[in-house]
Design an enzyme around this catalytic site. Sequence first.
Site, short mmCIF file in Angstrom:
data_model
loop_
_atom_site.label_atom_id
_atom_site.label_comp_id
_atom_site.label_asym_id
_atom_site.label_seq_id
_atom_site.Cartn_x
_atom_site.Cartn_y
_atom_site.Cartn_z
N CYS A 89 -6.84 -23.89 44.23
CA CYS A 89 -6.94 -22.58 44.88
C CYS A 89 -8.33 -22.31 45.47
CB CYS A 89 -6.58 -21.47 43.91
SG CYS A 89 -4.87 -21.52 43.36
N GLN A 149 0.27 -22.64 35.38
CA GLN A 149 -0.65 -21.52 35.57
C GLN A 149 -0.05 -20.20 35.09
OE1 GLN A 149 -1.56 -20.84 39.71
NE2 GLN A 149 0.53 -21.31 40.36
N SER A 232 -0.15 -12.98 42.27
CA SER A 232 -0.44 -13.12 43.70
C SER A 232 0.82 -13.49 44.46
CB SER A 232 -1.51 -14.20 43.90
OG SER A 232 -1.10 -15.43 43.34
N HIS A 333 -1.93 -14.90 48.70
CA HIS A 333 -2.80 -15.99 48.26
C HIS A 333 -2.36 -17.30 48.91
CE1 HIS A 333 -5.09 -18.72 45.91
NE2 HIS A 333 -4.42 -18.68 44.77
N CYS A 363 -10.24 -18.73 40.14
CA CYS A 363 -9.68 -19.71 39.20
C CYS A 363 -8.96 -20.79 39.99
CB CYS A 363 -8.74 -19.03 38.21
SG CYS A 363 -7.35 -18.15 38.95
N GLY A 365 -6.53 -24.67 39.67
CA GLY A 365 -5.75 -25.59 38.87
C GLY A 365 -6.62 -26.63 38.20
#
Length: 377
Positions: A89, A149, A232, A333, A363, A365
């Site tokens: 991300c 996640q 998101s 996102h 944040c 992965g």
Amino acid sequence: MRDAVIVDAVRTPVGRRNGSLADIHPADLSAHVLKALAERTGIDPAVVDDVVWGCVGQVGDQANNIGRSGVLAAGWPTSVPATTVDRQCGSSQQALHFAAAGVIAGQYDVAVAGGVESMSRVPMGSSRQSGQPFGRTVLDRFGVETFNQGVGAEMIAEKWAFSRRQLDEFAVGSHEKAAAAVDSGALTAQIASLPGVLDTDEGIRRGTTVDTLAGLKTSFKEDGVIHAGNASQISDGSGALLVTTSEKARQLGLTPIARIHTAVMAGDDPVIMLTGPIPATAKALERSGLSISDIGAFEVNEAFASVPLAWLAETGADPALVNPLGGAIAVGHPLGGSGAVLMTRLVHHMRDNGIRYGLQTMCEGGGMANATILELL
């Protein structure tokens, strides 16, 4: 000593999954912001030494170095190279870090950083459909069968004792701030609209309330707190930033907006996965010599509401300064494009409001995070 400054930053409006931007190839989304960046600054694209481009789903329409495809689609000279970066991300925030490092090191005089993701055309997880990306050794090390996640977001909510109502209240606030930013015109200067297609962020749901969110089913645990309304949105979008030195900017007749003051990365537990912004922020502040109270604006990516809430609990930052224009819960996102989208929002917000220092963190992965501190010039 060489520095790295951001001369301008621009982004597309963010489109909903299968929404207004779904029919646009990610190379063309990339080209749209690249052309807008050149038009806004007046630079000759031939002076760009490299384009560093973030993208997570590097398969299908986003395969074969989508950064280079974007440069070619923009009609830029074939002499302008590009590379594509995957830090999950945070890919396009990492692209900015790489571009800044290259400029400071003297490898580049002028670089463009940014990224793209068309999650409508390349669904999340497409790149791992044909195999196991983690390997048995990694899974056995952490005692899991996979990394997820959403499960990490639930673990954060449990660890910090966040109720579903707290998360939903945060989500409502994201929509309210995003809608207010649209209505006030705060986003106008940062968005390169696509005439006849989309001119504003498509995911904002006006009138969202805690009561409306209460009816949504949780996504990862039956008795959990995470659902589509406090996570998101899956989105399409792109953003780009022009990076050079102060000296080169003067030579080109350009006026920088902000200096890249500090850029760091951090790793954390890959199982809970999404807590990386906490140590990344601490590292950035320590390295910069600044305190949390010196920062006048924060962009903390709203992957899930529990992420910025845990970050707030640990950093003690003023909640009023966090995601002042709303966040990914409302806006969306687009994975590899989000770092550039958030950075564009931060740069313009700092300039519009005379804020000396801003900090962005995301944040990522694998249990990682980038953190970047900007200083207004």
